[in-house]
Design a protein around this motif. Structure first.
Motif, mmCIF file in Angstrom:
data_model
loop_
_atom_site.group_PDB
_atom_site.id
_atom_site.type_symbol
_atom_site.label_atom_id
_atom_site.label_comp_id
_atom_site.label_asym_id
_atom_site.label_seq_id
_atom_site.Cartn_x
_atom_site.Cartn_y
_atom_site.Cartn_z
ATOM 1 N N PHE A 1 -49.724 61.235 -25.860
ATOM 2 C CA PHE A 1 -48.462 61.710 -25.285
ATOM 3 C C PHE A 1 -48.452 63.230 -25.166
ATOM 4 O O PHE A 1 -48.010 63.780 -24.166
ATOM 5 C CB PHE A 1 -47.253 61.258 -26.114
ATOM 6 N N ALA A 2 -48.948 63.910 -26.192
ATOM 7 C CA ALA A 2 -48.969 65.374 -26.167
ATOM 8 C C ALA A 2 -49.834 65.877 -25.009
ATOM 9 O O ALA A 2 -49.458 66.823 -24.319
ATOM 10 C CB ALA A 2 -49.484 65.917 -27.493
ATOM 11 N N ARG A 3 -50.998 65.256 -24.772
ATOM 12 C CA ARG A 3 -51.862 65.667 -23.652
ATOM 13 C C ARG A 3 -51.180 65.414 -22.317
ATOM 14 O O ARG A 3 -51.231 66.253 -21.417
ATOM 15 C CB ARG A 3 -53.202 64.931 -23.703
ATOM 16 N N ALA A 4 -50.546 64.258 -22.175
ATOM 17 C CA ALA A 4 -49.869 63.928 -20.908
ATOM 18 C C ALA A 4 -48.704 64.885 -20.648
ATOM 19 O O ALA A 4 -48.524 65.360 -19.524
ATOM 20 C CB ALA A 4 -49.365 62.484 -20.938
ATOM 21 N N ILE A 5 -47.941 65.179 -21.674
ATOM 22 C CA ILE A 5 -46.805 66.098 -21.522
ATOM 23 C C ILE A 5 -47.307 67.498 -21.196
ATOM 24 O O ILE A 5 -46.777 68.175 -20.312
ATOM 25 C CB ILE A 5 -45.929 66.090 -22.791
ATOM 26 N N ALA A 6 -48.359 67.943 -21.880
ATOM 27 C CA ALA A 6 -48.915 69.276 -21.630
ATOM 28 C C ALA A 6 -49.438 69.381 -20.195
ATOM 29 O O ALA A 6 -49.236 70.405 -19.532
ATOM 30 C CB ALA A 6 -50.020 69.579 -22.629
ATOM 31 N N ALA A 7 -50.108 68.333 -19.702
ATOM 32 C CA ALA A 7 -50.627 68.355 -18.325
ATOM 33 C C ALA A 7 -49.485 68.420 -17.317
ATOM 34 O O ALA A 7 -49.545 69.175 -16.342
ATOM 35 C CB ALA A 7 -51.501 67.131 -18.071
ATOM 36 N N THR A 8 -48.440 67.648 -17.552
ATOM 37 C CA THR A 8 -47.278 67.661 -16.657
ATOM 38 C C THR A 8 -46.606 69.037 -16.678
ATOM 39 O O THR A 8 -46.285 69.590 -15.624
ATOM 40 C CB THR A 8 -46.265 66.572 -17.064
ATOM 41 N N GLY B 1 -45.628 57.184 -34.938
ATOM 42 C CA GLY B 1 -46.336 56.951 -36.179
ATOM 43 C C GLY B 1 -47.848 57.000 -36.032
ATOM 44 O O GLY B 1 -48.559 57.399 -36.948
ATOM 45 N N ASN B 2 -48.354 56.643 -34.878
ATOM 46 C CA ASN B 2 -49.783 56.580 -34.652
ATOM 47 C C ASN B 2 -50.289 57.921 -34.120
ATOM 48 O O ASN B 2 -49.809 58.415 -33.114
ATOM 49 C CB ASN B 2 -50.041 55.458 -33.637
ATOM 50 N N ASN B 3 -51.279 58.516 -34.811
ATOM 51 C CA ASN B 3 -51.806 59.817 -34.384
ATOM 52 C C ASN B 3 -52.432 59.767 -32.997
ATOM 53 O O ASN B 3 -52.306 60.708 -32.226
ATOM 54 C CB ASN B 3 -52.834 60.342 -35.391
#
Length: 96
Positions: A61-68, A53-55
């Motif tokens: 999360f999107a940055r962490a997933i993309a880096a991984t 819900g929180n942008n």
């Protein structure tokens, strides 16, 4: 994507038969890269997808997933290039 999925499934089935630990770790790194490629194409509109819900949380999360994913794909690419270098093929960045 079907080719990546087929390679992924074959490697996953073959993984238990790899006896040498360093070879197994290399296969696992390659498998994680394939999983990242396949996961990057996932449909996030799917009902099982996690919604945030929180942008700010969503972006973090999107940055962490993309880096991984980037690290895993880079690892798989290096393994793939080393394997092809064994055939003395010239592999250069930027060749399509």
């Amino acid at each position: 994507m079907q080719l990546f999925r087929s390679i992924h499934d074959a490697l996953e089935r073959h993984l238990p038969s790899i006896g040498d630990e360093s070879d197994r770790q290399e296969a696992l790194r390659y498998l994680r890269g394939l999983k990242s490629v396949l996961g990057a194409s996932a449909d996030t509109a799917e009902p099982n997808a996690i919604r945030y819900g929180n942008n700010q949380t969503r972006r973090r999360f999107a940055r962490a997933i993309a880096a991984t994913h980037s690290r895993q794909i880079a690892d798989a690419r290096r393994i793939h290039q080393r394997a092809l270098d064994g055939f003395f093929w010239d592999i250069h960045d930027g060749i399509s």
